[in-house]
Design a protein around this motif. Structure first.
Motif, PDB file in Angstrom:
ATOM      1  N   VAL A 112     -12.483 -46.889 -35.801  1.00  0.00           N
ATOM      2  CA  VAL A 112     -13.411 -45.962 -35.794  1.00  0.00           C
ATOM      3  C   VAL A 112     -13.957 -45.965 -34.061  1.00  0.00           C
ATOM      4  O   VAL A 112     -14.415 -44.270 -34.061  1.00  0.00           O
ATOM      5  N   PHE A 113     -15.020 -47.073 -34.041  1.00  0.00           N
ATOM      6  CA  PHE A 113     -16.324 -46.548 -33.504  1.00  0.00           C
ATOM      7  C   PHE A 113     -15.183 -46.309 -31.694  1.00  0.00           C
ATOM      8  O   PHE A 113     -16.275 -45.139 -30.557  1.00  0.00           O
ATOM      9  N   TYR A 114     -13.689 -46.447 -31.635  1.00  0.00           N
ATOM     10  CA  TYR A 114     -13.794 -46.576 -30.204  1.00  0.00           C
ATOM     11  C   TYR A 114     -13.036 -44.972 -30.671  1.00  0.00           C
ATOM     12  O   TYR A 114     -13.111 -44.373 -29.484  1.00  0.00           O
ATOM     13  N   ILE A 115     -12.524 -44.114 -31.899  1.00  0.00           N
ATOM     14  CA  ILE A 115     -12.270 -42.738 -31.328  1.00  0.00           C
ATOM     15  C   ILE A 115     -14.135 -42.571 -31.224  1.00  0.00           C
ATOM     16  O   ILE A 115     -14.020 -41.114 -30.325  1.00  0.00           O
ATOM     17  N   LEU A 116     -14.822 -42.574 -31.629  1.00  0.00           N
ATOM     18  CA  LEU A 116     -16.244 -41.959 -32.108  1.00  0.00           C
ATOM     19  C   LEU A 116     -16.826 -42.022 -29.804  1.00  0.00           C
ATOM     20  O   LEU A 116     -17.296 -40.778 -29.708  1.00  0.00           O
ATOM     21  N   LEU A 117     -16.519 -43.089 -29.697  1.00  0.00           N
ATOM     22  CA  LEU A 117     -16.716 -43.163 -27.831  1.00  0.00           C
ATOM     23  C   LEU A 117     -15.572 -41.859 -27.456  1.00  0.00           C
ATOM     24  O   LEU A 117     -16.499 -41.561 -26.233  1.00  0.00           O
ATOM     25  N   TYR A 118     -15.380 -41.954 -27.986  1.00  0.00           N
ATOM     26  CA  TYR A 118     -13.511 -40.733 -26.810  1.00  0.00           C
ATOM     27  C   TYR A 118     -14.268 -39.750 -27.078  1.00  0.00           C
ATOM     28  O   TYR A 118     -14.565 -38.692 -26.726  1.00  0.00           O
ATOM     29  N   LEU A 119     -14.356 -39.714 -28.355  1.00  0.00           N
ATOM     30  CA  LEU A 119     -15.015 -37.823 -28.727  1.00  0.00           C
ATOM     31  C   LEU A 119     -16.341 -37.388 -27.583  1.00  0.00           C
ATOM     32  O   LEU A 119     -16.413 -36.504 -27.059  1.00  0.00           O
ATOM     33  N   SER A 120     -17.453 -38.556 -27.823  1.00  0.00           N
ATOM     34  CA  SER A 120     -18.597 -38.359 -26.732  1.00  0.00           C
ATOM     35  C   SER A 120     -18.320 -38.213 -25.332  1.00  0.00           C
ATOM     36  O   SER A 120     -18.821 -37.476 -24.940  1.00  0.00           O
ATOM     37  N   VAL A 121     -17.701 -38.813 -25.277  1.00  0.00           N
ATOM     38  CA  VAL A 121     -17.211 -38.917 -24.184  1.00  0.00           C
ATOM     39  C   VAL A 121     -16.433 -37.572 -23.609  1.00  0.00           C
ATOM     40  O   VAL A 121     -17.005 -36.744 -22.344  1.00  0.00           O
ATOM     41  N   ILE A 122     -15.719 -37.265 -23.663  1.00  0.00           N
ATOM     42  CA  ILE A 122     -14.691 -35.952 -23.442  1.00  0.00           C
ATOM     43  C   ILE A 122     -15.488 -34.551 -23.582  1.00  0.00           C
ATOM     44  O   ILE A 122     -16.133 -33.806 -22.761  1.00  0.00           O
ATOM     45  N   GLY A 123     -16.536 -34.557 -25.292  1.00  0.00           N
ATOM     46  CA  GLY A 123     -18.105 -33.561 -25.370  1.00  0.00           C
ATOM     47  C   GLY A 123     -18.762 -33.722 -23.872  1.00  0.00           C
ATOM     48  O   GLY A 123     -19.150 -32.611 -23.537  1.00  0.00           O
ATOM     49  N   PHE A 124     -19.086 -35.069 -23.202  1.00  0.00           N
ATOM     50  CA  PHE A 124     -20.166 -34.895 -22.232  1.00  0.00           C
ATOM     51  C   PHE A 124     -18.751 -34.438 -21.428  1.00  0.00           C
ATOM     52  O   PHE A 124     -19.907 -33.590 -20.559  1.00  0.00           O
ATOM     53  N   LEU A 125     -17.798 -34.674 -20.950  1.00  0.00           N
ATOM     54  CA  LEU A 125     -17.236 -33.916 -19.596  1.00  0.00           C
ATOM     55  C   LEU A 125     -17.284 -32.269 -19.556  1.00  0.00           C
ATOM     56  O   LEU A 125     -17.352 -31.239 -18.886  1.00  0.00           O
ATOM     57  N   VAL A 126     -17.035 -31.959 -21.444  1.00  0.00           N
ATOM     58  CA  VAL A 126     -17.072 -30.532 -20.736  1.00  0.00           C
ATOM     59  C   VAL A 126     -18.157 -29.998 -20.632  1.00  0.00           C
ATOM     60  O   VAL A 126     -17.886 -28.697 -20.437  1.00  0.00           O
ATOM     61  N   PHE A 127     -19.147 -30.442 -20.996  1.00  0.00           N
ATOM     62  CA  PHE A 127     -20.143 -29.754 -20.550  1.00  0.00           C
ATOM     63  C   PHE A 127     -19.999 -29.327 -19.198  1.00  0.00           C
ATOM     64  O   PHE A 127     -20.585 -28.119 -18.831  1.00  0.00           O
ATOM     65  N   ASP A 128     -19.546 -30.045 -18.877  1.00  0.00           N
ATOM     66  CA  ASP A 128     -19.724 -30.058 -17.153  1.00  0.00           C
ATOM     67  C   ASP A 128     -18.042 -29.070 -16.701  1.00  0.00           C
ATOM     68  O   ASP A 128     -17.191 -29.434 -16.522  1.00  0.00           O
ATOM     69  N   GLU A 129     -17.506 -27.902 -16.995  1.00  0.00           N
ATOM     70  CA  GLU A 129     -15.873 -27.169 -17.227  1.00  0.00           C
ATOM     71  C   GLU A 129     -15.660 -27.698 -16.183  1.00  0.00           C
ATOM     72  O   GLU A 129     -14.463 -28.174 -15.415  1.00  0.00           O
ATOM     73  N   ARG A 130     -16.107 -27.362 -14.863  1.00  0.00           N
ATOM     74  CA  ARG A 130     -15.417 -27.409 -13.341  1.00  0.00           C
ATOM     75  C   ARG A 130     -14.890 -29.027 -12.526  1.00  0.00           C
ATOM     76  O   ARG A 130     -13.818 -29.503 -13.019  1.00  0.00           O
ATOM     77  N   ARG A 131     -15.790 -29.971 -13.672  1.00  0.00           N
ATOM     78  CA  ARG A 131     -15.927 -31.287 -13.117  1.00  0.00           C
ATOM     79  C   ARG A 131     -14.169 -31.957 -14.220  1.00  0.00           C
ATOM     80  O   ARG A 131     -13.600 -32.422 -13.796  1.00  0.00           O
ATOM     81  N   PHE A 132     -14.517 -31.240 -15.633  1.00  0.00           N
ATOM     82  CA  PHE A 132     -13.179 -31.352 -16.718  1.00  0.00           C
ATOM     83  C   PHE A 132     -12.058 -30.496 -16.015  1.00  0.00           C
ATOM     84  O   PHE A 132     -10.960 -31.242 -16.600  1.00  0.00           O
ATOM     85  N   CYS A 133     -12.168 -29.614 -15.464  1.00  0.00           N
ATOM     86  CA  CYS A 133     -10.687 -28.809 -14.960  1.00  0.00           C
ATOM     87  C   CYS A 133     -10.314 -29.897 -14.342  1.00  0.00           C
ATOM     88  O   CYS A 133      -8.685 -30.047 -14.024  1.00  0.00           O
ATOM     89  N   CYS A 134     -10.901 -30.342 -13.255  1.00  0.00           N
ATOM     90  CA  CYS A 134     -10.630 -31.296 -12.599  1.00  0.00           C
ATOM     91  C   CYS A 134      -9.978 -32.198 -12.501  1.00  0.00           C
ATOM     92  O   CYS A 134      -8.435 -33.064 -12.505  1.00  0.00           O
ATOM     93  N   VAL A 135     -10.530 -33.213 -13.894  1.00  0.00           N
ATOM     94  CA  VAL A 135      -9.613 -34.296 -14.306  1.00  0.00           C
ATOM     95  C   VAL A 135      -8.233 -33.543 -15.325  1.00  0.00           C
ATOM     96  O   VAL A 135      -7.378 -33.828 -15.073  1.00  0.00           O
ATOM     97  N   LEU A 136      -8.573 -32.547 -16.131  1.00  0.00           N
ATOM     98  CA  LEU A 136      -7.307 -31.865 -16.291  1.00  0.00           C
ATOM     99  C   LEU A 136      -6.147 -31.413 -15.368  1.00  0.00           C
ATOM    100  O   LEU A 136      -5.063 -31.832 -15.791  1.00  0.00           O
ATOM    101  N   ALA A 137      -6.439 -30.955 -13.959  1.00  0.00           N
ATOM    102  CA  ALA A 137      -5.240 -30.698 -13.042  1.00  0.00           C
ATOM    103  C   ALA A 137      -4.536 -32.057 -13.445  1.00  0.00           C
ATOM    104  O   ALA A 137      -3.711 -31.926 -12.200  1.00  0.00           O
ATOM    105  N   SER A 138      -5.837 -33.273 -12.355  1.00  0.00           N
ATOM    106  CA  SER A 138      -5.194 -34.508 -11.623  1.00  0.00           C
ATOM    107  C   SER A 138      -4.131 -35.162 -12.821  1.00  0.00           C
ATOM    108  O   SER A 138      -3.102 -35.336 -12.481  1.00  0.00           O
ATOM    109  N   SER A 139      -4.643 -34.867 -14.098  1.00  0.00           N
ATOM    110  CA  SER A 139      -3.824 -35.826 -14.895  1.00  0.00           C
ATOM    111  C   SER A 139      -2.536 -35.242 -15.858  1.00  0.00           C
ATOM    112  O   SER A 139      -1.544 -35.842 -15.805  1.00  0.00           O
TER     113      SER A 139
END
Length: 427
Positions: A112-139
Motif C-alpha cells: 500500500v505504501f509503495y502505491i501511495l508513493l507512486y500516486l504522489s509522484v505521478i500527481g506531482f509530475l502532472v502539475f507540470d504538463e510539459r515535463r510529464f508529456c516528455c516522460v510519456l513521449a520518451s517511454s
C-alpha cells in the motif's frame, strides 16, 4: 535599516531560487524514475535489476514528494484520494483480522505504501504538463521500439509464421532474445502494449505535430497494434478498441474524425476478409472463464458480505472436454478483478473500489477541456474493460498491472480543475 532590508530581500530571493532549483531537480529525477517504471519492463532482462532501479530512481526520491505533498490539501483531500485511503485502510484492517494468504500486516502495508508513493509522484509530475508529456513521449518511444524489434525478431529472424492457424497458438509476449522485453504472458503483454497504443493516439489527437513526427508516430502506433493483435488476448483487444474509440470521442476534432473513418473502414474490411478467423474466435468464447465465474457465483453466499480475506486464492479445477484446456488444470484466481476483489474483501471493498472509479470519471468530466484529463479517462476505460476478464490483483509491488491500473488513476488524481496550461495543443 536599508542594509537590513536589502539583506532580507536577498535572503528571500535566494530561498526562492533554491526552492525552484530543488523542484526542477526533483522533477528531473522523478521523471527518470517514472520513465524506468513505464518502459523498464522492456529494456531490463532481470526483475531484480528492475526493482533496484525503481527503488533508487523512483521510490527513494518519492519520499521527498510525499513530504512536500503532505502540505497539499488539493491532492490528498480530494474525494478520489479519500476513497483510495478508505480502500487501503480496509485492506490493511482486513489483513489483520482475516489474512487468508498468510502474508503478515507488514507485507500489505509495504504494498500500500509503495502505491501511495507512486500516486504522489505521478500527481506531482502532472502539475507540470510539459515535463510529464516528455516522460510519456520518451517511454512510448522505447516501448514502440521494443514492439518493432519483437515483430522483426519473431517473424523475420525466427521465421514464426504469420498465418492465423499457427500464430493463434504461438502468441507474442517476449522479444525472444536474452530475456529482453519479456512480459511473461500474452495477457500481460497485450495489456501493456495496448496502453501505449492509446498514449500515442492521444499524442496525435491533441498535439500539433510535424509531418516527420506523424510518420514516426504512426509507425510506432501500428507496430503496437500489430503486437497487441498477435498476443491473441481478447481482453487487450476489447480494452484497446473501446478506449481508443472513447478517446476519439473525447478529443473530437478533425484528426479524430479521420481516424474514426479509417478505423470503421478497417473493421468493415476485416469482417469481410477474416470472417472465418473471427468466427473461430467467437467459438472459443471466453475460453473457460464462464466455468470459473459460475463456480464463483456458487460460492457467493459464503463470502458476499465480508469476503474470504486479504490475498485469498479462488481455486478452480477444469473438468475434461475444454478444448485446449487439459482436464485437471487449476487456476488460482477468479479471472476478473471485480470478482476477485469481492471474493477477498467483501462487498465493502468492492463498493469502495467502484466508488473510486465513479469519482475519477466525475473529475475527468469536470476537467474534460484538459488533454491529460482525456488521456486519463481513456486509460481508465482501458483499465475497467481489462479488469472484467484479465486483471486479477492490484495491491501488489510494481508489475505490468501498475501501468494498466494505477497509472491512469494517478494521472486523474494529479490534474487540477484550475489548470489551464496548454502545450502546443490542437485547437
Amino acid at each position: 535599516m536599508l542594509t537590513n532590508n536589502s539583506f532580507f530581500l536577498w535572503l528571500r530571493q535566494s530561498f526562492k531560487l533554491s526552492l525552484l532549483s530543488f523542484h526542477s531537480s526533483l522533477y528531473f529525477l522523478l521523471g527518470i524514475g517514472v520513465f524506468v517504471q513505464l518502459s523498464g519492463l522492456v529494456f531490463n532482462n532481470d526483475n531484480s535489476r528492475y526493482a533496484t532501479q525503481l527503488n533508487l530512481l523512483l521510490f527513494l526520491p518519492s519520499l521527498l514528494v510525499l513530504f512536500v505533498s503532505v502540505l497539499s490539501k488539493v491532492f490528498w483531500l480530494q474525494r478520489s484520494m479519500l476513497l483510495i485511503s478508505a480502500l487501503f485502510g480496509w485492506v490493511l484492517v482486513y489483513s489483520l483480522v482475516n489474512n487468508a494468504a498468510g502474508d503478515n500486516f507488514l507485507h500489505w502495508f509495504k504494498n500500500v505504501f509503495y502505491i501511495l508513493l507512486y500516486l504522489s509522484v505521478i500527481g506531482f509530475l502532472v502539475f507540470d504538463e510539459r515535463r510529464f508529456c516528455c516522460v510519456l513521449a520518451s517511454s512510448s518511444l522505447v516501448v514502440a521500439v521494443a514492439a518493432i524489434l519483437t515483430l522483426y525478431y519473431q517473424f523475420l529472424v525466427l521465421n514464426h509464421p504469420l498465418d492465423y492457424e499457427s500464430a493463434r497458438w504461438h502468441r507474442l509476449f517476449q522479444l525472444g532474445w536474452r530475456g529482453f522485453a519479456d512480459l511473461d504472458h500474452p495477457i500481460y503483454a497485450g495489456l501493456y502494449y495496448g496502453v501505449f497504443s492509446i498514449v500515442l493516439t492521444w499524442f496525435y489527437l491533441n498535439f500539433k505535430l510535424k509531418h516527420w513526427q506523424c510518420v514516426f508516430l504512426f509507425v510506432g502506433l501500428f507496430s503496437l497494434l500489430f503486437y497487441v493483435l498477435y498476443t491473441f488476448s481478447r481482453g487487450a483487444w476489447f480494452a484497446t478498441a473501446f478506449s481508443g474509440f472513447m478517446l476519439l470521442i473525447f478529443s473530437w476534432n478533425k484528426k479524430s474524425k479521420i481516424l474514426m473513418t479509417f478505423g470503421c473502414l478497417v473493421i468493415a474490411l476485416s469482417l469481410f476478409v477474416f470472417w472465418s478467423e473471427i468466427y473461430n474466435e467467437q467459438k472459443i468464447g471466453v475460453n473457460g472463464r464462464q466455468l470459473i465465474w459460475g463456480a464463483w457465483l456458487d460460492q457467493l453466499p459464503t463470502f458476499w458480505m465480508w469476503g474470504n480475506g486479504a490475498g485469498s486464492i479462488f481455486s478452480f479445477t477444469f473438468p475434461g472436454g475444454m478444448g485446449k484446456i487439459p482436464a485437471g488444470f487449476t487456476v488460482n484466481q477468479a479471472h476478473s478483478l471485480y470478482l476477485q476483489l469481492w471474493y477477498e474483501y467483501g462487498v465493502v471493498g468492492l463498493i469502495l473500489f467502484l466508488s473510486l472509479l465513479v469519482s475519477l470519471f466525475r473529475k475527468a468530466w469536470a476537467c474534460r477541456e484538459q488533454p491529460l484529463a482525456k488521456l486519463g479517462a481513456a486509460l481508465l476505460i482501458f483499465c475497467m474493460v481489462a479488469m472484467v476478464s484479465e486483471v486479477h490483483s492490484i495491491i501488489m509491488r510494481p508489475n505490468p498491472y501498475w501501468v494498466v491500473v494505477w497509472f491512469p488513476i494517478a494521472i486523474l488524481l494529479g490534474i487540477k480543475k484550475s489548470d489551464a496550461k496548454q502545450v502546443n495543443h490542437v485547437e
